[in-house]
Write a protein that holds these residues in place. Structure first.
Motif, short mmCIF file in Angstrom:
data_model
loop_
_atom_site.label_atom_id
_atom_site.label_comp_id
_atom_site.label_asym_id
_atom_site.label_seq_id
_atom_site.Cartn_x
_atom_site.Cartn_y
_atom_site.Cartn_z
N LEU A 48 0.70 -1.16 0.00
CA LEU A 48 0.00 0.05 0.17
C LEU A 48 0.78 1.23 -0.06
N ALA A 49 0.34 2.29 -0.52
CA ALA A 49 0.96 3.61 0.00
C ALA A 49 0.99 4.00 1.36
N GLN A 50 1.92 4.63 1.74
CA GLN A 50 2.23 5.13 2.93
C GLN A 50 1.07 5.83 3.63
N PRO A 51 0.58 7.05 2.80
CA PRO A 51 -0.52 7.67 3.19
C PRO A 51 -1.63 6.95 3.63
N THR A 52 -2.02 5.69 2.98
CA THR A 52 -2.91 4.85 2.97
C THR A 52 -2.82 4.17 4.55
N VAL A 53 -1.72 3.70 4.73
CA VAL A 53 -1.62 2.99 6.10
C VAL A 53 -1.49 3.95 7.18
N THR A 54 -1.17 5.28 6.96
CA THR A 54 -1.38 6.34 7.80
C THR A 54 -2.90 6.60 8.36
N ALA A 55 -3.63 6.71 7.14
CA ALA A 55 -4.92 6.92 7.18
C ALA A 55 -5.88 5.99 7.94
N ARG A 56 -5.33 4.69 7.92
CA ARG A 56 -6.11 3.43 8.46
C ARG A 56 -5.58 3.48 10.02
N ILE A 57 -4.60 3.92 10.37
CA ILE A 57 -4.09 3.80 11.82
C ILE A 57 -4.96 4.89 12.46
N LYS A 58 -4.96 6.11 11.83
CA LYS A 58 -5.62 7.37 12.31
C LYS A 58 -7.03 7.15 12.54
N ALA A 59 -7.70 6.25 11.60
CA ALA A 59 -9.17 6.10 11.68
C ALA A 59 -9.21 4.96 12.91
N LEU A 60 -8.39 3.91 13.09
CA LEU A 60 -8.28 2.94 14.21
C LEU A 60 -8.48 3.96 15.33
N GLU A 61 -7.38 5.01 15.47
CA GLU A 61 -7.28 5.64 16.82
C GLU A 61 -8.54 6.47 17.06
N GLN A 62 -9.19 7.08 15.96
CA GLN A 62 -10.47 7.67 16.29
C GLN A 62 -11.50 6.83 16.59
N THR A 63 -11.62 5.63 15.85
CA THR A 63 -12.68 4.54 16.64
C THR A 63 -12.51 4.24 18.02
N LEU A 64 -11.38 4.14 18.39
CA LEU A 64 -10.95 3.71 19.71
C LEU A 64 -10.82 5.05 20.82
N GLU A 65 -10.56 6.17 20.21
CA GLU A 65 -10.39 7.26 20.97
C GLU A 65 -9.37 7.47 21.83
N THR A 66 -8.45 6.84 21.32
CA THR A 66 -7.03 6.81 22.16
C THR A 66 -5.77 6.65 21.13
N CYS A 67 -4.57 6.96 21.32
CA CYS A 67 -3.36 7.03 20.68
C CYS A 67 -2.84 5.55 20.72
N LEU A 68 -2.45 4.90 19.77
CA LEU A 68 -2.02 3.51 19.66
C LEU A 68 -0.50 3.55 19.38
N LEU A 69 0.11 4.56 18.73
CA LEU A 69 1.43 4.45 18.35
C LEU A 69 2.20 5.66 18.50
N HIS A 70 3.39 5.80 18.97
CA HIS A 70 4.11 7.11 18.84
C HIS A 70 4.90 7.24 17.63
N ARG A 71 4.84 8.17 17.04
CA ARG A 71 5.49 8.30 15.70
C ARG A 71 7.21 9.23 16.29
N THR A 72 8.02 8.42 15.90
CA THR A 72 9.29 8.94 16.29
C THR A 72 10.37 9.14 15.06
N THR A 73 11.39 9.73 15.20
CA THR A 73 12.24 9.99 14.06
C THR A 73 12.87 8.33 13.51
N GLU A 74 13.01 7.50 14.42
CA GLU A 74 13.35 6.29 14.18
C GLU A 74 12.14 5.09 13.74
N GLY A 75 10.97 5.81 13.79
CA GLY A 75 9.95 4.83 13.11
C GLY A 75 8.64 4.92 14.07
N ALA A 76 8.33 3.85 14.45
CA ALA A 76 6.92 3.95 15.33
C ALA A 76 7.04 2.95 16.49
#
Length: 307
Positions: A27-55
């Motif tokens: 998949l394109a990276q924006p698609t993955v990002t959008a899916r994670i964001k949608a999941l976090e919105q559904t659960l109303e919580t942050c699931l992943l910390h974005r860092t300079t080294e990854g996640a």
């Protein structure tokens, strides 16, 4: 929760990177990002910390990770069940330690093949914790050797006690020597098939409590590789007696005079809800009957001269 969103979450969690997860998913990276964001919105919580080294997973993400794997696996099983052709035979995914498959379960496999040819059974070698594999729905049931499990979220049955023997090449310095305590073993190299096996974990714990294994642990991937390595004079190995009976009889290996300070058993664990599955009951009943009838070679008789 959307299964595609959970798959994206698992990919990022296990790859540690949005970029790598996108590559693995195709998949394109924006698609993955959008899916994670949608999941976090559904659960109303942050699931992943974005860092300079990854996640990396947040505490909430770690709690979700275990359930996400099970949900995705169950969705895959459900899809396979309804999309397969009519009349498809029931299937069962069995995990089994290599030593049990080779030395204990072959008669069970033969019995199932001869008496129940329509049954579809998939056998997978265990290289990880069997309880975790069952709990995460990666296998339906698992046969293994280890200390009695205390897990409460899986079903469990002890099939038989298993004797363990510490073996080495006849020229090993501990063969024929008095072993006063586990500490006498600590300076010597230990070979094993998988460090995650139940009896190996207990052995390493005993060694650590006695001062550690100074010469290191060699994980060689299979029982045969361990026997060949030890037979060439590389280290010693704690093995189920049934797996080394022939080598001891022939004098290719010798036993070291040490008794493990723990007991192990051949056991089966299976996921909740499987009890009423007739295929599983057939497999478990056959395994139970076969193992009850099998004998462990007595070291104090046939094998004593080789020790």
């Amino acid at each position: 929760m959307n299964i595609k969103h959970l798959c994206a979450f698992l990919a990022v969690a296990e790859a540690g990177s949005f970029t790598e997860a996108a590559r693995l998913l195709g998949l394109a990276q924006p698609t993955v990002t959008a899916r994670i964001k949608a999941l976090e919105q559904t659960l109303e919580t942050c699931l992943l910390h974005r860092t300079t080294e990854g996640a990396r997973l947040t505490p909430a993400g770690r709690r979700l990770h275990r359930y996400a794997r099970r949900i995705v696996r169950l969705s895959e099983l459900a899809l396979e069940s309804v999309s397969g052709p009519a009349g498809t035979p029931p299937s069962l995914v069995i995990g089994a330690a290599e030593c049990l498959t080779t030395y204990r379960l072959i008669p069970v496999i033969e019995y199932l093949h001869l008496r129940h040819q329509a049954l579809e059974v998939s056998l997978r070698s265990l290289s990880d914790d069997p309880v975790s594999l069952v709990r995460d729905e990666q296998v339906d049931c698992a046969f293994f050797i280890g200390s009695r499990t205390t897990a409460e979220d899986v079903n469990h049955l002890v099939l038989r006690p298993e004797r363990l023997t510490l073996v080495a090449h006849p020229s090993h310095p501990l063969v024929g020597a008095p072993v006063r305590s586990t500490a006498d073993l600590a300076p010597h190299t230990v070979a094993c098939a998988h460090r995650g096996s139940g009896y190996q974990h207990s052995f390493e714990t005993a060694l650590a409590e006695a001062g550690g294994s100074g010469a290191g642990i060699l994980a060689l991937g299979s029982v045969d590789a361990v026997k060949r390595s030890v037979g060439e004079g590389i280290g010693m190995a704690l093995m189920p007696t049934v797996t080394v009976a022939e080598e001891l009889r022939l004098g290719q290996l010798r036993c070291i005079d040490w008794q493990p300070p723990f007991e192990v058993f051949s056991q089966c664990v299976w996921r909740r809800g499987l009890d009423d599955n007739p295929l599983f009951r057939t497999v478990l009943d056959a395994a139970q009957q076969v193992m009850e009838e099998q004998e462990t070679p007595p070291l104090d008789r046939e094998l004593e001269p080789a020790c």
